[in-house]
Enzyme design. Structure first.
Site, mmCIF file in Angstrom:
data_model
loop_
_atom_site.group_PDB
_atom_site.id
_atom_site.type_symbol
_atom_site.label_atom_id
_atom_site.label_comp_id
_atom_site.label_asym_id
_atom_site.label_seq_id
_atom_site.Cartn_x
_atom_site.Cartn_y
_atom_site.Cartn_z
ATOM 1 C CG HIS A 29 43.145 41.717 42.797
ATOM 2 N ND1 HIS A 29 43.938 42.409 43.689
ATOM 3 C CD2 HIS A 29 43.306 40.410 43.106
ATOM 4 C CE1 HIS A 29 44.555 41.559 44.489
ATOM 5 N NE2 HIS A 29 44.187 40.331 44.173
ATOM 6 C CB CYS A 80 43.089 40.332 47.433
ATOM 7 S SG CYS A 80 43.806 38.691 47.204
ATOM 8 C CD GLU A 135 43.727 45.794 42.631
ATOM 9 O OE1 GLU A 135 42.486 45.648 42.738
ATOM 10 O OE2 GLU A 135 44.546 45.074 43.233
#
Lengths: 229, 742
Positions: free
Chosen positions: A203, A86, A205
């Site tokens: 993302h 990002c 994560e």
């Protein structure tokens, strides 16, 4: 595997990616403040998401000038894997480690939701845990994720098998409204020529823990740990 | 106003312009024993403004239940605190930013989020969730689209940048908000129980330190602006709105939390409404101490600012702290690392007076108590609202076949999906969002544990308009029910009380009744008020908003493996908990389908509410429920449709044996009800168990197939339900040419 996470003023996914890295590697990454001019020895350098310097000049532009980035560029040049997520992807394009630029979303609004991605290449330490053509689900959360590059650059990315992920529908088909931000050729993430630097807007994560509704992202970190341990 | 511009007029004239009544001005004379100077007059006017002093509401706020064994800190501090076990506490509050958001929607909403975040991290908590309640005017009103776009972008622009997930809220539309939209923002944070910080100053001689952004000439007299009704000149008030800098706020959060890990801080307070003035008066006032400030030491963005401007500025992202003597250097290093201003601006004294020095002169010298703890309090005249009469069931005509009414309700502005809103908010940052927006309550994991906090905010203004007491009770009950529906144990609430002008007895009467309703519900449901905010003067040219006592609630999920969402699964039996009486007064059906806004709201039976909810929570904790949804706006049919949409599966409802007209069963808004999706084989036992517990429960259908049907008829596909529900807001918002504002 020893990872480092670079923390810029305004980073806000630094803890999230550190948690995902620790789950995969069994030990926490080192958190490095952007003013450092030295980097500890590291197997992986992560530039996390967030709003470095508030995105005030242009997303990633100020962070690309942070003192630590000289060393990040040097390590990348020496082949150390780098992952920019990002805002980290925006910083990588701003500092020239990746080509192109991330412009304002075509819808002109911030957008946060899960997207489907087609894995376009498994030929990198970052994507080796996935199968080419496989469809995975990661969240996006950005205002400036509209990837743009001149046609020659896009062709070079395509020809060099350097497009890592494309936005798609759950069946893996690109086009037809699956692209959330207007990125050229539905590009969600790209590799550098040497294939050790990955930048992506989604993302991994954020869906790296079944508790949060999915774990497709965990495989990226697991793959990195396997390759770099 | 600059002091020189003021010089042409007499002090009493200026006092009136500042919003002080003649009696208040006379009181300031007797407190000082002389005429105040312009700076002192400014301080009196903001500290005694409704916004800062709560002078019209204090008397009534004191009647709210605020205590429970798990309450660590009730109202009166920056935010309320409850124990959540594991040596941790939840810190939360909701606050309004209504007036600024109408004048300048992006910045008004953004700074509303910034302000409530500061209230929470001031106390040592890391913010973990934001919510908001947005009430806009009629969709047909010329300003509504512009306000929706600006407010949503502002809420997102701030919260997304600071990296706190915005996980829930409400967004509704009504013509009573045409001239006054409501923007209520709530933040929930988590702190270690032994590292909580308060605003009470202590230790004469201790340094007073200013940190954060520099002070500029923005937002001067914002608190006074928010303490008056709007006339026709809204645009002229734009200079009173502050400008937000979420990047600095993010740095301020990190710097404050880093300093809070040491033992340097004695007291801390954010500079919100009335900026340096209220923070210094409140801290010193709570400690019974005096304060000397050197205004030349205050970091300033521009030159030539007067003492008046420095004290009244509402520049954002600033904090005032009292440090332990000798801790200044270590603290300074932390703030310098984060590239924030840090300045010792004064000392605590024992005089009980605030003394301001500026340019070698004394700019103000006044006692603190009469402007802080001992500020004026009014017992405003109030007139009890006339309760709307009950609407007999046969007084409502069935206007449309039920499936068509369902389609219309699912696409009406209040029930239409708010995905367009919450997809502009980062609701996943911090990677602990276990239940995302769109359900009854959001659930965020307590970081590093398998436990969670459930959070929601609710109010039904049309009920409050019809009967403020029942409406307020219902708002609390709905919060409690929404927390219960995800499996949480409700802990406490914060309230954000939005009303018209307290100077009108009928509005004051709505307020008094609203407080009584909240008090009754909190007591019965064992869910006290721990923080809150009052926003009066939400009216324009004499037209007030519908009373809106917005309630924000926090509950505890003991085991994240044992929560429930709305999504039913193929084969589930659908069980209705609670009693259906077909109450259509003040219902959404009545307003949207019949076109009438009348009748009493559904009665709230708090004892039944509690019994039904406790039963449902036990089932969820026992792992016996696949899905759970409370029944609220739109009634049973809407609730089941929402569960079908969430689960992507149809449902067959069987309501053949009803004594009431079927449309009243489908659309009545009787309270204290839930729909459960449970494994079909367990449904009979569950209903029997409910009977033993005295809880009304019965099987009303089965999940499965691609359609929602009633008594085997009226099939509507789940795809159509979803499409109808999703379509309205994006279509409405695209009805305007793209704006260039932001």
């Amino acid at each position: 595997m020893q990872a480092v996470v670079i923390v810029f003023p305004g980073s806000n996914c630094d803890r999230d990616v550190a948690v995902a890295l620790e789950r995969a590697a069994g030990k926490p990454p080192l958190m490095i403040w952007h003013r450092e001019t030295d980097l500890p020895l590291a197997d992986l350098i992560v530039l996390p998401g967030g709003f470095s310097y508030g995105d005030y000049l242009r997303a990633g532009a100020m962070a690309a000038q942070s003192p630590v980035m000289r060393e990040v560029r040097a390590r990348a040049g020496a082949g150390v894997p780098v992952l920019g997520i990002c805002n980290g992807f925006q910083i990588l394009t701003e500092c020239g480690l990746l080509p192109g630029a991330l412009l304002r979303n075509s819808g002109l609004a911030f957008v946060c939701r899960d997207v489907w991605l087609r894995v376009e290449t498994a030929d990198s330490v970052h994507t080796r845990a996935y199968r080419p053509g496989e469809v995975v689900r990661f969240p996006i959360a950005h205002h400036d994720g509209n990837f743009r590059a001149d046609p020659d650059t896009v062709r070079a990315l395509e020809d060099g098998d350097r497009i890592a992920f494309r936005y798609c529908n759950p069946a893996g088909e690109v086009g037809g409204g699956a692209n959330p931000n207007g990125s050229v050729d539905d590009i969600a993430g790209i590799l550098n020529e040497r294939r050790n630097v990955l930048g992506l807007m989604p993302h991994p994560e954020r869906l790296a823990d079944p508790r949060l509704g999915g774990a497709d992202g965990a495989r990226m970190f697991a793959g990195l740990v396997q390759a770099l341990a | 106003m600059s002091p020189s511009a003021a010089a042409a007029r007499t002090m009493p004239e200026i006092a009136r312009e500042f919003g002080l009544s003649d009696a208040e001005y006379a009181l300031s004379l007797s407190i000082l024993g002389r005429e105040p100077n312009i700076t002192e007059l400014g301080l009196f006017s903001v500290m005694w403004s409704e916004h800062c002093s709560y002078k019209s509401s204090k008397k009534w706020l004191r009647t709210l239940p605020t205590k429970a064994p798990w309450v660590v800190c009730g109202p009166g501090e920056n935010a309320g605190i409850v124990d959540i076990g594991g040596g941790q506490v939840a810190v939360f509050k909701m606050e309004s930013h209504n007036h600024p958001s109408y004048i300048e929607p992006y910045q008004g909403a953004a700074t509303g989020v910034g302000g409530i975040l500061r209230d929470v991290f001031t106390m040592g908590a890391r913010p973990v969730a934001n919510l908001n309640a947005l009430r806009f005017g009629s969709p047909d009103h010329a300003k509504t689209r512009h306000l929706v776009r600006g407010v949503v972008a502002g809420v997102g622009g701030y919260g997304n940048c600071v990296g706190v997930p915005t996980v829930g809220g409400e967004c509704t539309f009504h013509s009573s908000n045409n001239g006054n939209n409501l923007v209520n923002a709530m933040t929930v944070g988590i702190a270690d129980a032994d590292r909580v910080f308060y605003s009470r100053a202590a230790g004469p001689g201790n340094p007073v330190v200013y940190v954060g952004s520099k002070t500029g000439r923005d937002g001067i007299h914002g608190a006074t602006m928010a303490s008056a009704s709007f006339g026709g000149e809204v645009e002229a008030k734009r200079p009173t709105v502050q400008v937000g800098d979420p990047f600095t706020e993010k740095l301020l959060i990190e710097a404050c939390l880093e300093l809070m890990a040491t033992d340097a801080i004695v007291a801390i307070q954010d500079m919100g409404a009335a900026g340096l003035t209220s923070s210094s008066f409140e801290m010193a006032g709570k400690g019974g101490l005096g304060l000397e400030l050197d205004l030349d030491a205050v970091p300033q963005r521009e030159t030539g600012m007067s003492a008046y401007e420095i004290m009244l500025s509402e520049s954002q992202e600033r904090m005032l702290m009292v440090l332990r003597q000798g801790a200044e250097d270590a603290a300074r290093r932390i703030f310098e690392k984060w590239e924030l201003d840090f300045a010792v601006v004064g000392r605590l004294t024992e005089t009980g007076r605030l003394v301001l020095r500026h340019g070698g002169e004394i700019a103000a010298d006044m006692p603190i108590a009469p402007l802080a703890e001992a500020s004026p309090e009014y017992d405003r005249p109030w007139r009890a609202p006339a309760a709307a009469p009950m609407l007999a069931a046969d007084a409502v005509a069935e206007m449309l076949p039920p499936p068509d009414a369902l389609r219309k309700l699912l696409s009406c502005p209040d029930l239409a999906s708010k995905r367009w809103v919450w997809e502009q908010y980062d609701h996943m940052v911090m990677a602990d969002t276990v239940r995302r927006p769109g359900g009854d309550a959001a659930v965020v994991r307590i970081h590093g544990t398998d436990r969670g906090l459930a959070v929601t905010t609710d109010c039904t203004p049309r009920y409050c308009q019809a009967d403020p007491r029942t409406g307020a009770m219902q708002a609390v009950a709905e919060v409690w029910r929404n927390l219960t529906a995800v499996g949480a144990r409700p802990l406490a609430i914060t309230d954000c009380l939005n009303f018209g002008s307290p100077e009108r007895p009928e509005v004051m009467g709505q307020f008094v009744a609203g407080i009584q309703g909240i008090a009754d519900a909190c007591a019965a449901l064992d869910m006290p008020v721990v923080s809150g905010n009052v926003s009066f003067y939400n009216e324009t040219e004499g037209a007030a908003i519908q009373p809106t006592p917005q309630i924000g609630g926090v509950g505890l999920v003991d085991d994240l493996d044992r929560t429930a969402g709305m999504a039913i699964a193929d084969g589930d039996a659908l069980v209705l908990i609670g009693t259906t009486a077909g109450h259509l007064g003040a219902s959404l059906y009545l307003r949207e389908i019949v076109g009438r806004e009348e009748g009493a709201p559904p009665p709230v039976d708090l004892a039944a509410e509690r019994m039904h909810g406790d039963f449902v929570r036990r089932l969820i904790a026992g792992g016996r429920v696949d899905a759970c949804h409370d029944i609220s706006d739109g009634g049973l049919y809407v609730a089941v449709a929402e569960m079908a949409i969430a689960g992507g599966t149809g449902a067959a409802l069987h309501l053949e044996s009803e004594a009431l007209p079927l449309f009243a069963v489908l659309f009545g808004e009787d309270q204290g009800r839930y729909v459960l999706g449970v494994p079909a084989a367990t449904a009979a036992d569950l209903v029997a168990e409910a009977a033993t517990a005295g809880v009304p429960a019965r099987v009303i259908g089965r999940a499965g197939g691609g359609d929602l049907t009633v008594n085997g008829d009226w099939p509507i596909s789940v795809q159509e339900l979803a499409a109808v529900n999703e379509a309205w807001l994006p279509a409405y918002m695209s009805g305007q040419r793209p704006e260039e504002d932001r």
